[in-house]
Design a protein around this motif. Structure first.
Motif, PDB file in Angstrom:
ATOM      1  N   SER A  84       0.743  -1.238  -0.087  1.00 21.57           N
ATOM      2  CA  SER A  84      -0.043   0.198  -0.176  1.00 21.57           C
ATOM      3  C   SER A  84       0.603   1.122   0.139  1.00 21.57           C
ATOM      4  CB  SER A  84      -1.246   0.182   1.568  1.00 21.57           C
ATOM      5  OG  SER A  84      -2.057  -1.356   0.848  1.00 21.57           O
ATOM      6  N   ARG A  85       1.934   1.169   0.491  1.00 22.15           N
ATOM      7  CA  ARG A  85       3.178   2.524   0.851  1.00 22.15           C
ATOM      8  C   ARG A  85       3.596   2.663  -0.608  1.00 22.15           C
ATOM      9  NH1 ARG A  85       5.513   5.671  -0.411  1.00 22.15           N
ATOM     10  NH2 ARG A  85       7.660   6.980   1.015  1.00 22.15           N
ATOM     11  N   GLY A  86       3.949   1.570  -0.897  1.00 19.06           N
ATOM     12  CA  GLY A  86       4.852   1.489  -2.404  1.00 19.06           C
ATOM     13  C   GLY A  86       3.760   1.904  -3.004  1.00 19.06           C
ATOM     14  N   VAL A  87       2.679   1.518  -3.421  1.00 21.23           N
ATOM     15  CA  VAL A  87       1.479   1.971  -5.212  1.00 21.23           C
ATOM     16  C   VAL A  87       1.086   3.751  -4.428  1.00 21.23           C
ATOM     17  CG1 VAL A  87      -0.316   1.494  -5.888  1.00 21.23           C
ATOM     18  CG2 VAL A  87       0.983  -0.288  -4.941  1.00 21.23           C
ATOM     19  N   LEU A  88       0.530   4.076  -3.049  1.00 25.41           N
ATOM     20  CA  LEU A  88       0.484   5.070  -2.641  1.00 25.41           C
ATOM     21  C   LEU A  88       1.383   5.860  -2.985  1.00 25.41           C
ATOM     22  CD1 LEU A  88      -2.036   4.618  -0.149  1.00 25.41           C
ATOM     23  CD2 LEU A  88      -2.639   4.966  -2.220  1.00 25.41           C
ATOM     24  N   GLY A  89       2.423   5.898  -2.520  1.00 27.29           N
ATOM     25  CA  GLY A  89       3.783   6.870  -3.080  1.00 27.29           C
ATOM     26  C   GLY A  89       4.336   7.073  -3.737  1.00 27.29           C
ATOM     27  N   ALA A  90       4.071   5.679  -5.400  1.00 34.53           N
ATOM     28  CA  ALA A  90       4.374   5.701  -7.296  1.00 34.53           C
ATOM     29  C   ALA A  90       3.628   6.345  -7.430  1.00 34.53           C
ATOM     30  CB  ALA A  90       4.207   4.712  -6.857  1.00 34.53           C
ATOM     31  N   LEU A  91       1.992   6.229  -6.812  1.00 28.18           N
ATOM     32  CA  LEU A  91       0.978   7.647  -7.422  1.00 28.18           C
ATOM     33  C   LEU A  91       1.667   9.025  -6.800  1.00 28.18           C
ATOM     34  CD1 LEU A  91      -1.674   4.981  -7.017  1.00 28.18           C
ATOM     35  CD2 LEU A  91      -0.893   6.049  -9.427  1.00 28.18           C
ATOM     36  N   GLY A  92       1.602   8.960  -6.243  1.00 30.76           N
ATOM     37  CA  GLY A  92       1.868  10.458  -5.407  1.00 30.76           C
ATOM     38  C   GLY A  92       3.030  11.090  -6.052  1.00 30.76           C
ATOM     39  N   THR A  93       4.404  10.610  -6.459  1.00 27.14           N
ATOM     40  CA  THR A  93       4.741  11.219  -7.215  1.00 27.14           C
ATOM     41  C   THR A  93       4.787  10.894  -8.432  1.00 27.14           C
ATOM     42  OG1 THR A  93       6.266   9.438  -5.507  1.00 27.14           O
ATOM     43  CG2 THR A  93       7.728  10.574  -6.972  1.00 27.14           C
ATOM     44  N   ALA A  94       4.268  10.469  -9.256  1.00 24.35           N
ATOM     45  CA  ALA A  94       3.540  10.316 -10.359  1.00 24.35           C
ATOM     46  C   ALA A  94       3.653  11.983 -10.767  1.00 24.35           C
ATOM     47  CB  ALA A  94       3.331   8.936 -11.180  1.00 24.35           C
ATOM     48  N   ALA A  95       2.559  12.058 -10.066  1.00 27.00           N
ATOM     49  CA  ALA A  95       1.473  13.648 -10.084  1.00 27.00           C
ATOM     50  C   ALA A  95       2.620  14.251 -10.015  1.00 27.00           C
ATOM     51  CB  ALA A  95       0.221  13.216  -8.967  1.00 27.00           C
ATOM     52  N   TYR A  96       3.134  14.341  -8.904  1.00 25.38           N
ATOM     53  CA  TYR A  96       3.616  16.021  -8.861  1.00 25.38           C
ATOM     54  C   TYR A  96       4.927  15.430 -10.468  1.00 25.38           C
ATOM     55  CZ  TYR A  96       8.034  18.739  -6.408  1.00 25.38           C
ATOM     56  OH  TYR A  96       8.315  19.994  -6.545  1.00 25.38           O
ATOM     57  N   TYR A  97       5.504  14.558 -10.733  1.00 25.13           N
ATOM     58  CA  TYR A  97       6.370  14.244 -11.483  1.00 25.13           C
ATOM     59  C   TYR A  97       5.467  15.052 -12.432  1.00 25.13           C
ATOM     60  CZ  TYR A  97      10.261  12.895  -9.341  1.00 25.13           C
ATOM     61  OH  TYR A  97      11.970  12.918  -8.326  1.00 25.13           O
ATOM     62  N   LEU A  98       4.394  13.814 -13.324  1.00 26.81           N
ATOM     63  CA  LEU A  98       3.939  14.834 -14.461  1.00 26.81           C
ATOM     64  C   LEU A  98       3.969  16.208 -14.049  1.00 26.81           C
ATOM     65  CD1 LEU A  98       2.059  11.502 -14.840  1.00 26.81           C
ATOM     66  CD2 LEU A  98       4.169  12.433 -15.596  1.00 26.81           C
ATOM     67  N   THR A  99       2.980  17.125 -13.513  1.00 24.97           N
ATOM     68  CA  THR A  99       2.982  18.604 -13.589  1.00 24.97           C
ATOM     69  C   THR A  99       3.529  19.398 -12.981  1.00 24.97           C
ATOM     70  OG1 THR A  99       1.844  18.575 -10.670  1.00 24.97           O
ATOM     71  CG2 THR A  99       0.470  18.116 -12.170  1.00 24.97           C
ATOM     72  N   LEU A 100       4.803  19.175 -12.978  1.00 30.69           N
ATOM     73  CA  LEU A 100       6.461  19.737 -12.748  1.00 30.69           C
ATOM     74  C   LEU A 100       6.925  20.730 -14.197  1.00 30.69           C
ATOM     75  CD1 LEU A 100       9.053  18.118 -10.231  1.00 30.69           C
ATOM     76  CD2 LEU A 100       8.612  20.242 -10.565  1.00 30.69           C
ATOM     77  N   PRO A 101       6.194  19.941 -15.157  1.00 31.95           N
ATOM     78  CA  PRO A 101       7.109  20.761 -16.400  1.00 31.95           C
ATOM     79  C   PRO A 101       5.545  21.559 -17.411  1.00 31.95           C
ATOM     80  CG  PRO A 101       7.681  18.617 -16.711  1.00 31.95           C
ATOM     81  CD  PRO A 101       6.820  18.611 -15.214  1.00 31.95           C
ATOM     82  N   LYS A 102       4.183  21.296 -17.130  1.00 30.54           N
ATOM     83  CA  LYS A 102       2.844  22.018 -17.294  1.00 30.54           C
ATOM     84  C   LYS A 102       2.379  22.820 -15.932  1.00 30.54           C
ATOM     85  CE  LYS A 102       2.363  18.373 -20.562  1.00 30.54           C
ATOM     86  NZ  LYS A 102       2.426  18.913 -21.747  1.00 30.54           N
ATOM     87  N   LEU A 103       2.577  23.028 -15.016  1.00 29.29           N
ATOM     88  CA  LEU A 103       2.041  23.678 -13.905  1.00 29.29           C
ATOM     89  C   LEU A 103       3.360  25.305 -13.879  1.00 29.29           C
ATOM     90  CD1 LEU A 103       0.166  21.436 -11.154  1.00 29.29           C
ATOM     91  CD2 LEU A 103      -0.887  23.017 -13.486  1.00 29.29           C
ATOM     92  N   GLY A 104       4.917  24.222 -14.219  1.00 33.10           N
ATOM     93  CA  GLY A 104       5.914  25.042 -13.096  1.00 33.10           C
ATOM     94  C   GLY A 104       5.659  24.387 -11.668  1.00 33.10           C
ATOM     95  N   ALA A 105       7.350  24.781 -12.333  1.00 31.76           N
ATOM     96  CA  ALA A 105       8.288  24.279 -10.118  1.00 31.76           C
ATOM     97  C   ALA A 105       7.698  24.802  -9.374  1.00 31.76           C
ATOM     98  CB  ALA A 105       9.468  24.957 -10.393  1.00 31.76           C
ATOM     99  N   GLY A 106       7.692  25.996  -9.465  1.00 33.87           N
ATOM    100  CA  GLY A 106       6.953  26.881  -7.973  1.00 33.87           C
ATOM    101  C   GLY A 106       5.106  25.921  -7.919  1.00 33.87           C
ATOM    102  N   LYS A 107       4.407  26.179  -8.903  1.00 34.38           N
ATOM    103  CA  LYS A 107       3.188  26.034  -8.559  1.00 34.38           C
ATOM    104  C   LYS A 107       2.452  24.605  -8.073  1.00 34.38           C
ATOM    105  CE  LYS A 107      -1.635  26.888 -11.284  1.00 34.38           C
ATOM    106  NZ  LYS A 107      -1.760  27.675 -11.906  1.00 34.38           N
ATOM    107  N   ALA A 108       3.722  23.885  -8.939  1.00 39.77           N
ATOM    108  CA  ALA A 108       2.873  22.324  -9.085  1.00 39.77           C
ATOM    109  C   ALA A 108       3.717  22.151  -6.876  1.00 39.77           C
ATOM    110  CB  ALA A 108       3.983  21.842  -9.765  1.00 39.77           C
ATOM    111  N   THR A 109       5.068  22.773  -7.188  1.00 37.05           N
ATOM    112  CA  THR A 109       5.540  22.245  -5.750  1.00 37.05           C
ATOM    113  C   THR A 109       4.367  22.513  -4.564  1.00 37.05           C
ATOM    114  OG1 THR A 109       7.306  22.169  -6.441  1.00 37.05           O
ATOM    115  CG2 THR A 109       7.435  23.027  -4.289  1.00 37.05           C
ATOM    116  N   LEU A 110       4.297  23.998  -4.175  1.00 35.31           N
ATOM    117  CA  LEU A 110       3.250  24.740  -3.874  1.00 35.31           C
ATOM    118  C   LEU A 110       1.780  24.073  -3.239  1.00 35.31           C
ATOM    119  CD1 LEU A 110       3.798  28.244  -5.069  1.00 35.31           C
ATOM    120  CD2 LEU A 110       4.541  27.863  -2.763  1.00 35.31           C
TER     121      LEU A 110
END
Length: 302
Positions: A84-110
């Protein structure tokens, strides 16, 4: 008689902890900027960055924890809580990595950093933690900040799209990960818990990379560096909390979205409207209010 001085051991712990936390900030900031650059400037899919993060993570876990007997890859891959930790962690990290280029580093991180408030909320029914009025006020500030920074103010949905939704969803998933980790720390080592994320992140990213354009040699080098920086950031944060109280360590981590936002504006020309700047400030203030422990026990709770 002179006044007693501070305990030298405590001062040494503060220096060590601050050094590790600063290293963690550097690692996570460089990682985020590299993923942003690779995605927006060189067209490298975030799935490749995710895969390299997983590969480097497995190497780090194997190199540091395996010789000490502090990791079990088998349990990391098969234990239901670890899965559960692995699958959820993978999905959460994937969401962050996929939004970084689209939203910008600042907005995605905030937006991603709001996992702090969602985790505090989930911890009430799942872990029996107390929701104080200060935490509740912090949550309300952060939620209002999200509305401002994503373009929801005044009912304007023109700049609110699927990547904002992915970022918010990733923050919610990351909050669930924190709750699971708190439960796992009672029975599992840090190495095994970290290994579960690396394994399932790699499993999630690998098939997606098959459908993405293969990166060039320079991109491979930058992807490797991004993976190393992510691992360094994770280790730095873990070691930092070993020497620092939660209040001080949490304050360092609240600085992360601010550092990434400033660097994103300077290096990539990312811009924020005055309303979005206000929203960013509310998110930081709200997260700070949730993370910081009370100076004294409070009788006011929800």
């Amino acid at each position: 008689m002179a006044a007693p001085s501070s305990d030298p051991a405590s001062r040494d712990n503060l220096r060590r902890g601050a050094g590790w936390m600063l290293g963690s900030l550097v690692g996570f900031t460089v990682m985020a900027l590299l993923v942003k650059y690779l995605g927006s400037e060189r067209g490298v899919s975030g799935w490749w960055a995710l895969l390299f993060r997983a590969i480097v993570g497995v190497i780090v876990v194997g190199g540091i924890y395996l010789p000490r007997g502090q990791v079990s890859f088998w349990r990391a891959a098969t234990g239901w809580m670890l899965v559960s930790r692995g699958v959820l962690g993978a999905l959460g990290t994937a969401a962050y990595y996929l939004t970084l280029p689209k939203l910008g580093a600042g907005k995605a991180t905030l937006i991603g950093n709001t996992w702090v408030i969602w985790a505090a909320l989930l911890a009430v029914p799942m872990l029996g933690e107390v929701l104080t009025w200060r935490k509740l006020a912090g949550m309300m500030l952060a939620v209002f900040g999200i509305a401002l920074i994503t373009g929801l103010q005044g009912g304007d949905l023109s700049v609110f799209g699927r990547y904002e939704l992915i970022a918010i969803g990733g923050a919610l998933v990351a909050a669930a990960v924190v709750v699971v980790i708190r439960q796992l720390t009672r029975t599992e080592s840090s190495g095994t818990i970290f290994a579960s994320q690396c394994l399932y992140t790699g499993l999630l990213a690998l098939p997606m990379c098959w459908f993405s354009t293969a990166p060039g040699w320079l991109d491979l080098g930058l992807l490797t560096l991004a993976g190393v920086m992510a691992a360094w950031g994770q280790l730095g944060m873990t070691e930092g909390f070993r020497y620092l109280p939660v209040s001080i360590g949490g304050a360092f981590q609240i600085l992360l979205p601010l550092c990434i936002t400033v660097c994103g504006c300077l290096l990539f020309g990312e811009t924020f409207s005055l309303v979005q700047i206000a929203g960013a400030g509310l998110i930081l203030a709200g997260c700070y209010g949730v993370v910081m422990p009370s100076r004294r026990p409070s009788s006011a709770s929800c």
